[in-house]
Every structure is written in C-alpha cells, then in structure tokens.
Write a protein that holds these residues in place. Structure first.
Motif, PDB file in Angstrom:
ATOM      1  N   ARG A  77      17.424  20.168  11.387  1.00 12.76           N
ATOM      2  CA  ARG A  77      16.942  20.752  12.714  1.00 12.76           C
ATOM      3  C   ARG A  77      18.149  21.483  13.378  1.00 12.76           C
ATOM      4  O   ARG A  77      19.243  21.378  13.027  1.00 12.76           O
ATOM      5  CB  ARG A  77      16.629  19.608  13.504  1.00 12.76           C
ATOM      6  CG  ARG A  77      15.392  18.886  13.302  1.00 12.76           C
ATOM      7  CD  ARG A  77      15.335  17.603  14.000  1.00 12.76           C
ATOM      8  NE  ARG A  77      15.466  17.675  15.476  1.00 12.76           N
ATOM      9  CZ  ARG A  77      14.335  17.944  16.132  1.00 12.76           C
ATOM     10  NH1 ARG A  77      13.031  18.192  15.629  1.00 12.76           N
ATOM     11  NH2 ARG A  77      14.525  18.200  17.567  1.00 12.76           N
ATOM     12  N   GLU A  78      17.786  22.286  14.417  1.00  8.80           N
ATOM     13  CA  GLU A  78      18.973  23.229  14.951  1.00  8.80           C
ATOM     14  C   GLU A  78      19.638  22.071  15.886  1.00  8.80           C
ATOM     15  O   GLU A  78      20.966  22.469  16.137  1.00  8.80           O
ATOM     16  CB  GLU A  78      18.243  24.254  16.000  1.00  8.80           C
ATOM     17  CG  GLU A  78      17.692  25.415  15.041  1.00  8.80           C
ATOM     18  CD  GLU A  78      17.269  26.507  15.916  1.00  8.80           C
ATOM     19  OE1 GLU A  78      17.540  26.487  17.111  1.00  8.80           O
ATOM     20  OE2 GLU A  78      16.680  27.413  15.472  1.00  8.80           O
ATOM     21  N   TYR A  79      18.971  21.217  16.416  1.00 14.51           N
ATOM     22  CA  TYR A  79      19.835  20.021  17.205  1.00 14.51           C
ATOM     23  C   TYR A  79      19.111  18.619  16.989  1.00 14.51           C
ATOM     24  O   TYR A  79      17.879  18.825  16.665  1.00 14.51           O
ATOM     25  CB  TYR A  79      19.704  20.568  18.764  1.00 14.51           C
ATOM     26  CG  TYR A  79      18.218  20.720  19.207  1.00 14.51           C
ATOM     27  CD1 TYR A  79      17.486  19.729  19.908  1.00 14.51           C
ATOM     28  CD2 TYR A  79      17.638  21.841  19.168  1.00 14.51           C
ATOM     29  CE1 TYR A  79      16.315  19.788  20.226  1.00 14.51           C
ATOM     30  CE2 TYR A  79      16.423  22.096  19.775  1.00 14.51           C
ATOM     31  CZ  TYR A  79      15.704  21.081  20.135  1.00 14.51           C
ATOM     32  OH  TYR A  79      14.346  21.356  20.558  1.00 14.51           O
ATOM     33  N   ARG A  82      16.613  13.100  20.246  1.00 10.21           N
ATOM     34  CA  ARG A  82      17.116  11.919  21.149  1.00 10.21           C
ATOM     35  C   ARG A  82      16.488  10.778  20.299  1.00 10.21           C
ATOM     36  O   ARG A  82      15.358  10.679  20.002  1.00 10.21           O
ATOM     37  CB  ARG A  82      16.552  11.943  22.440  1.00 10.21           C
ATOM     38  CG  ARG A  82      16.923  13.395  23.264  1.00 10.21           C
ATOM     39  CD  ARG A  82      16.659  12.976  24.890  1.00 10.21           C
ATOM     40  NE  ARG A  82      15.624  12.771  25.389  1.00 10.21           N
ATOM     41  CZ  ARG A  82      15.102  12.370  26.389  1.00 10.21           C
ATOM     42  NH1 ARG A  82      16.111  12.012  27.237  1.00 10.21           N
ATOM     43  NH2 ARG A  82      14.058  11.828  26.816  1.00 10.21           N
ATOM     44  N   TRP A 202      18.690  14.094  12.693  1.00  5.74           N
ATOM     45  CA  TRP A 202      18.990  15.359  12.389  1.00  5.74           C
ATOM     46  C   TRP A 202      17.984  16.509  11.512  1.00  5.74           C
ATOM     47  O   TRP A 202      17.921  17.305  11.469  1.00  5.74           O
ATOM     48  CB  TRP A 202      20.158  15.621  11.822  1.00  5.74           C
ATOM     49  CG  TRP A 202      21.432  15.740  12.604  1.00  5.74           C
ATOM     50  CD1 TRP A 202      22.272  14.951  12.823  1.00  5.74           C
ATOM     51  CD2 TRP A 202      21.810  17.021  13.444  1.00  5.74           C
ATOM     52  NE1 TRP A 202      23.144  15.313  13.784  1.00  5.74           N
ATOM     53  CE2 TRP A 202      22.889  16.771  14.028  1.00  5.74           C
ATOM     54  CE3 TRP A 202      21.216  18.338  13.476  1.00  5.74           C
ATOM     55  CZ2 TRP A 202      23.424  17.663  14.792  1.00  5.74           C
ATOM     56  CZ3 TRP A 202      21.663  19.268  14.249  1.00  5.74           C
ATOM     57  CH2 TRP A 202      22.783  18.796  14.955  1.00  5.74           C
TER      58      TRP A 202
END
Length: 358
Positions: A77-79, A82, A202
């Motif tokens: 993933r890019e970020y 949560r 991630w």
C-alpha cells in the motif's frame, strides 16, 4: 415379594459381591471420571472441523516490507491502514501490559470494555479502572468503557459473553472506527506479534477476514501446548456488517502470528477467580479443584487444572497429549516487553513456576 426372595436365595456370595461392591464402584468411577471417558471417546461421535487454509508466514527484520508483502502474494500500500485493538477485560493486568506494549507502535486506538461482573454472574471490581495509572503510555489512544453486569443466576455464561461483545461493537463506533480500518478481535491473552500487525496494515489485497495461528502456552511460556490456537482474527472493518465475535469466521489463517498464554497469572487467587468466572465454569466439578495447594502443584507439573483429557478429535492426538505438558527452556521469540522486564514477569519465564499466594 415372594418371587424376589426366591431370586435372592438363588444367588451365591459372588453375585452379592458383584451387586453390592463392584456395581457401586463402577458407578462411582463413572461419576468421577465420566468427563474423561467422554473426551476420550470424542473421536467416535464428533468429526474434526473443516481444515483451515493455512497461509505461510514470512518474516525477518532485515527484509523490506515490500518484499514481505510479495512473499505472501500481496501488494504493498501507499500508506498503512489504521488499526483498532479491542478487548473485553477481566483481570489479566500483566498480560494486558505485555499485549499493549507489543502492539503499541501500530495501533491507532486501543478499545477496552470492563464489566463489574463475570460471564458467570459473579461480582468483580473494575481492576483496570483501579490500575489505570499503569497504562498512561496508551492514554491518548485509549477508548475505555464500563457497563454493569446483568447478574442473571443460572444463565448460560456464553449468553452474558455475547451481550458484552455487542456492547464492544458500540464502543468501537465511539472510538471512531471506519470502513477499511483493521480490527483485531481476540481475548487479552491472545497476543498477535507486532510484526504480524505491521504486515497486515501495510499489505494490499489481504483476506478481508483472517484468523491468526498462535503458539499455545499454558500457565507461562515454560509450557508450550501446541500451535493450534486460532480464535484471534483481524478484520477489514465494514460498517453494518462487522460484528465483534470469538468464533470461526473464515477459512483463512496466517501461520505463526503470535502467542496465546492461557491461565498465565501471577497469583493463585487469580487462578481461582478465573476458574469460577469464565464461560467453562462447569469444568470445576469438585470443590477441591480450587484448593490453592493443588493448583500450585498442577502449575509446576504442567498438568490440567480441571483434570481433563486433551480436547482432540483423533485417538492419536489424544494419546499423544496425555500427561503433563513437556517443559520448554526456550525464551526465544517471545514478546519484547516480557524480556525487557524479565524480573517483573519472571513467573512467565522457564524455571519459575511458583506463584504468589495473594
């Protein structure tokens, strides 16, 4: 009556011995050991559950997250997502501390529900509330809630447990969970490893619901039972669909994802409390099971608190697990907070089976 007298006159001494000695002895044996007989014969009347789809788990601290995700067949993933960690709390203060320190770097919000009664309807103090100062490090990320127990005597403990998990759903919404956030569903003593949660937050295209295969320990990390603990799970949250639960919810499971340390208490009194409080209180079939001296002896032997046979589905597995759990002298790959505070948590490490009495 005359017929009965004739029958009795026709019986010899051996038959009388059989009737009045052997039969009561057999009846007493069934009463005392009936549960063992039932568990041993379990393979005759119950089939094993459907096997999980086991996902191999790859990890090394010197391998990049991109490569780790690739090894699992997932994208990066890019970020990160949560992550919310939600638990029902009873009395496991030490294990909670180990859990939260293990997961701390990767959790967005810690969610804890505490009730003033046990699953069996016994009153209990709000231990977390009384010891909240020990957990100041997570205070900015803590959503804490309390509710009063229903105290319904004679009710199935699993009904009270289910009620509390519904309340935990409401507390999660208060904590601000939204779609696609990760939600860890597990008991306090089912501790995912930090690198497992970091991997799942991630990586992209992971299963929407994933059970975690945990190393199973009893009383401390000195007594490894097996690696069959599976109830812990991680969910990609979906509003209106995701419900907090502690049963099987998918066929996918990630191997070697953490630790389950059951009945891992510092004090004998805590063992007694849980034996009387948790959903399987029916296993306390005799009062002497709660004798502190007996409990201490059982702990140091690695035997069963409830004098039960292994809960397995084949005769081979039952026989293979008969007797005390073999000791392990390894303290490798355990939670970091445990080893960083080894003197405080000494009772959880190999060679320290003696417990405090209070």
């Amino acid at each position: 009556m005359s017929r009965l007298r004739c029958i009795l006159r026709g019986l010899d001494l051996k038959i009388y011995i059989l009737l009045f000695v052997l039969v009561p002895t057999i009846a007493l044996g069934i009463y005392v050991h009936g549960q063992k007989i039932t568990y041993f014969l379990r393979p005759l009347w119950e089939k094993p559950p459907k096997p999980f789809h086991e996902i191999p788990h790859y990890y090394h601290e010197n391998v990049s997250m991109e490569n780790l995700c690739k090894l699992h067949g997932w994208g990066i993933r890019e970020y990160p997502r949560r992550v919310f960690d939600a638990v029902l709390f009873s009395n496991e203060l030490d294990i909670l501390s180990i859990r939260w320190n293990e997961l701390y770097p990767y959790i967005t919000q810690f969610v804890l529900l505490e009730v003033n009664s046990t699953f069996t309807g016994l009153p209990k103090p709000l231990l977390f509330a009384n010891n909240r100062d020990q957990f100041k490090f997570i205070e900015p990320r803590l959503t804490y809630g309390t509710i009063g127990g229903r105290f319904k005597k004679g009710e199935n403990p699993f009904v009270e447990e289910a009620y509390q998990r519904v309340v935990l759903d409401q507390l999660l919404r208060i904590a601000g969970i939204t779609d696609d956030d990760l939600l860890i569903m597990s008991d306090v003593d089912e501790i995912p490893s930090s690198h497992t949660i970091n991997l799942l937050r991630w990586c992209d295209n992971t299963p929407p619901i994933l059970h975690l295969r945990l190393r199973n320990y009893l009383y401390s990390f000195e007594f490894p039972v097996d690696n069959k603990s599976w109830r812990a799970s991680v969910h990609q949250y979906k509003s209106g669909k995701t419900r907090y639960a502690h049963f099987r919810q998918t066929d996918d499971i990630l191997s070697d994802a953490g630790w389950h340390c059951s009945f891992c208490f510092r004090r004998i009194s805590e063992f007694i409390f849980k034996m009387k409080a948790y959903s399987h209180y029916d296993r306390v079939r005799f009062k002497y099971y709660l004798d502190p001296k007996r409990i201490q002896d059982v702990i140091c032997k690695g035997a069963n608190l409830f004098d039960m046979l292994p809960e397995e589905y084949t005769f081979k597995e039952i026989i293979g697990k008969l007797g005390p759990i073999p000791r392990s002298f390894s303290a490798v790959h355990l939670p970091a907070h445990l080893l960083n505070n080894a003197e405080k948590f000494k009772y959880l490490l190999p060679g320290n089976c003696k417990r405090e009495s209070g």
